[in-house]
Design an enzyme around this catalytic site. Structure first.
Site, PDB file in Angstrom:
ATOM      1  CB  SER B 149       0.221  33.626  -1.956  1.00  0.00           C
ATOM      2  OG  SER B 149       1.301  32.861  -2.409  1.00  0.00           O
ATOM      3  CG  ASP B 225      -2.047  26.673  -4.754  1.00  0.00           C
ATOM      4  OD1 ASP B 225      -1.020  26.746  -5.460  1.00  0.00           O
ATOM      5  OD2 ASP B 225      -2.426  27.559  -3.981  1.00  0.00           O
ATOM      6  CG  HIS B 258      -1.594  30.294  -5.669  1.00  0.00           C
ATOM      7  ND1 HIS B 258      -1.604  29.874  -4.346  1.00  0.00           N
ATOM      8  CD2 HIS B 258      -0.752  31.368  -5.691  1.00  0.00           C
ATOM      9  CE1 HIS B 258      -0.808  30.644  -3.623  1.00  0.00           C
ATOM     10  NE2 HIS B 258      -0.277  31.579  -4.407  1.00  0.00           N
TER      11      HIS B 258
END
Lengths: 280, 280
Positions: B149, B225, B258
């Protein structure tokens, strides 16, 4: 006893979930984690119970135990219960990490005010298995059990009392004689009262001395575990097993402590060991 | 810059440690995690940097990333830095999880009061590598970098600016164009000011458009996600790489989100991919 889904995550091709249900046995909502591997699409799978240690919830091993990769490969459902009843209406001792919340010790309490809620033995051996059988693609004819520390105690004692239900039993750093260990005997007195004879059915060493038997055990123990000498003492169980003729593999692991860094290191060894016996 | 050991645990035959040092670059104490595999006894080992995402410290991937088993097998040192400066004297915005503590975005801030401490770019590329080289059995001629991320953004941008230092670069669910994503552009303005040209050197897509190159990239992205469409948008980077002739393997993973349940699923793929390039 209806089950609610709290969270699910896809992981290693399977589903790691967290669930709650209103437990009749414990008189409160209980939370637990289940990993269902991808092979569940093809039919019911064997079930491996993991019982956690003091201060833990279902989440510790779910996050740090590193069981999913191999469980997904081998096709084993992993069930991770909580370690005690919890909630505003559940009596607790917030200043004592060895009693109350996070410290159910897998017994059925007989002393008030704990007897209503602290019934983890019946919860783990009756109520939760019935829920798992109903809600998950589980082959309840193929169950095994393992755990860590207080949960190792839980696994050993529960297996010794159900030698025909569990195909195999192992433990990481188990409390093998909780009736005489400082961090458990005080809790036993508060849950079970001062009659120490009533404690013996929740003590792996005492159970073996009193005649309980199980096919064989596997134990991994960190040699640098700070709880080794006073709380864990696997040599006591080794002696009981030797005298009773029970096969025990006790691996002392140089340099390893009591943490999930130790557990995760030997997790795959235990998963493979149980898988052999679950599929034999 | 002296280093202190906070904790060490034996794990998978190696040592997982947590360390702190007084960082000159960040003007505060900084904490980081390093896993040293058992092969370190035989000589210096390659180093793989893992940069974490928003809200994380060094601990998230250390506890949930499941990298130790394979890193111990392959013989790779894993370094996991924190994601921002921290401390009482470090300016912060406690109400915003996308700015300040846990949200350093791997930039060198130029706007006061953040410019003194928020210098994660220089910290990750200069100060911490010098410390790692001095304190650990690391072969700094063999480094690679990956992240998740915000840390995927960090890995991509740092690799693009140091194509000769890192042998390989990969990412889980990276923020590929932070200058235009809602959860990063506000932080960029507060760290770097309103001149958006100054933001481009911290944006993987802009860097490629401006001429930066790297040998090849590997990205895994969960198709479920929740940050995919607004924050991550790997297709933007895919287009930049195609136009620039940079090789990119982008794996869209059906059903994955995620979380670390996603990261840990594909961790081994990334470790093997980096290991091939670190030992080629």
């Amino acid at each position: 006893m209806a089950m609610k889904t709290v969270s699910t995550w896809k992981s290693h091709g399977g589903v790691q979930g967290v669930y709650t249900h209103a437990s009749d046995v414990c008189g409160c909502d209980m939370t637990f984690a289940v990993f269902v591997p991808p092979q569940a699409a093809e039919g019911p799978l064997p079930v491996l119970w993991y019982l956690s240690g003091l201060t833990c919830t279902h989440a510790n091993v779910m996050e740090k135990g590193e069981y999913r990769r191999l469980a997904a490969e081998l096709g084993i459902i992993i069930v991770c219960p909580d370690t005690s009843p919890r909630g505003e209406n559940v009596p607790d001792d917030k200043d004592d990490w060895q009693f109350g919340s996070g410290a159910g010790f897998y017994v059925d309490a007989t002393v008030e005010p704990y007897a209503r809620n602290y019934r983890m033995y019946t919860y783990i051996t009756e109520e939760l298995p019935a829920l798992i059988a109903r809600e998950f693609p589980a082959d309840m004819e193929r169950q095994s059990i393992f755990g860590h520390s207080m949960g190792g105690h839980g696994a050993l004692t529960i297996a010794l009392k159900h030698p025909d239900r569990y195909r195999s039993c192992s433990a990481f750093a188990p409390i093998v004689e909780p009736t005489t260990a400082g961090w458990s005997s005080k809790a036993f007195e508060r849950y079970l009262g001062s009659d120490q004879d009533s404690w013996r059915k929740y003590d792996a060493c005492a159970l073996v001395k009193d005649g309980a038997r199980f096919s064989e055990f596997l134990i991994d123990q960190g040699a640098a575990d700070s709880f080794l000498d006073e709380g864990l003492r696997p040599w006591l169980f080794e002696e009981c097993c030797r005298e009773a003729g029970i096969s025990l593999t006790l691996n002392m692991r140089e340099g390893y402590d009591h943490s999930y860094y130790f557990i995760s290191t030997f997790m795959n060894d235990h998963l493979r060991w149980h898988h052999q016996r679950l599929t034999a």
